[in-house]
Enzyme design. Sequence first.
Site, mmCIF file in Angstrom:
data_model
loop_
_atom_site.group_PDB
_atom_site.id
_atom_site.type_symbol
_atom_site.label_atom_id
_atom_site.label_comp_id
_atom_site.label_asym_id
_atom_site.label_seq_id
_atom_site.Cartn_x
_atom_site.Cartn_y
_atom_site.Cartn_z
ATOM 1 N N SER A 1 0.778 5.442 -0.046
ATOM 2 C CA SER A 1 -0.055 6.768 -0.006
ATOM 3 C C SER A 1 0.961 7.818 0.420
ATOM 4 O O SER A 1 2.052 7.747 0.909
ATOM 5 C CB SER A 1 -1.031 6.565 1.205
ATOM 6 O OG SER A 1 -1.865 7.554 1.600
ATOM 7 N N HIS B 1 0.921 -1.319 -0.264
ATOM 8 C CA HIS B 1 0.041 -0.051 0.059
ATOM 9 C C HIS B 1 0.884 1.322 -0.028
ATOM 10 O O HIS B 1 1.847 1.535 0.964
ATOM 11 C CB HIS B 1 -0.801 0.022 1.392
ATOM 12 C CG HIS B 1 -1.501 1.428 1.467
ATOM 13 N ND1 HIS B 1 -2.678 1.551 0.632
ATOM 14 C CD2 HIS B 1 -1.386 2.438 2.286
ATOM 15 C CE1 HIS B 1 -3.058 2.892 0.933
ATOM 16 N NE2 HIS B 1 -2.310 3.256 1.922
ATOM 17 N N SER C 1 -4.892 13.668 -2.347
ATOM 18 C CA SER C 1 -4.828 12.332 -1.708
ATOM 19 C C SER C 1 -4.258 11.600 -3.070
ATOM 20 O O SER C 1 -4.892 11.544 -4.097
ATOM 21 C CB SER C 1 -6.020 11.702 -1.321
ATOM 22 O OG SER C 1 -5.820 10.416 -0.875
ATOM 23 N N ASP D 1 -8.515 7.372 -6.087
ATOM 24 C CA ASP D 1 -7.815 8.781 -5.992
ATOM 25 C C ASP D 1 -6.902 8.917 -7.275
ATOM 26 O O ASP D 1 -6.890 10.181 -7.927
ATOM 27 C CB ASP D 1 -6.761 8.783 -4.823
ATOM 28 C CG ASP D 1 -7.289 8.976 -3.348
ATOM 29 O OD1 ASP D 1 -8.561 9.435 -3.387
ATOM 30 O OD2 ASP D 1 -6.641 8.597 -2.530
#
Length: 143
Positions: free
Chosen positions: A8, A6, A16, A58
Amino acid sequence: MLGFEHQSNGQAQHLSRSWNRIYGSFLLEKENFALSFRPWYRIEEEAKDFPLDPDGDDNPDINEYMGHFDLEMVYKWNELQIGFTGRRNFATHKGSTEFSLTFPLWGKLKGYAVMFNGYGDSLIDYNYSQTRFGLGLALNERL
């Protein structure tokens, strides 16, 4: 090796950026050379209902820029380490290349030089092509 990742940028709303992927990593290492091939599959998310929706994808087009794999090579020659990392999406002809050099400075302290060109240098600007040069210190070597 198999894994889940993941990534981010930790921002909210229109800033985001995140994605999840499953990858396989294949490594060949022999003496002063290493080659790594890491293909991945992006886990798709549901579409946003409206542009500032906090839920939903996103960046649904991230694969177009980041590709579906990376290829990394490192070669150690005397006290230098020369590195290459490349990503590519053959359908969109987008991706990136990065060349690096690690060199001795003083004792165990190493210098590091890098040149990046392409997409995905930062997650917030994954869809903008950039060229970056950097110098720094390396606390450890890749090989």
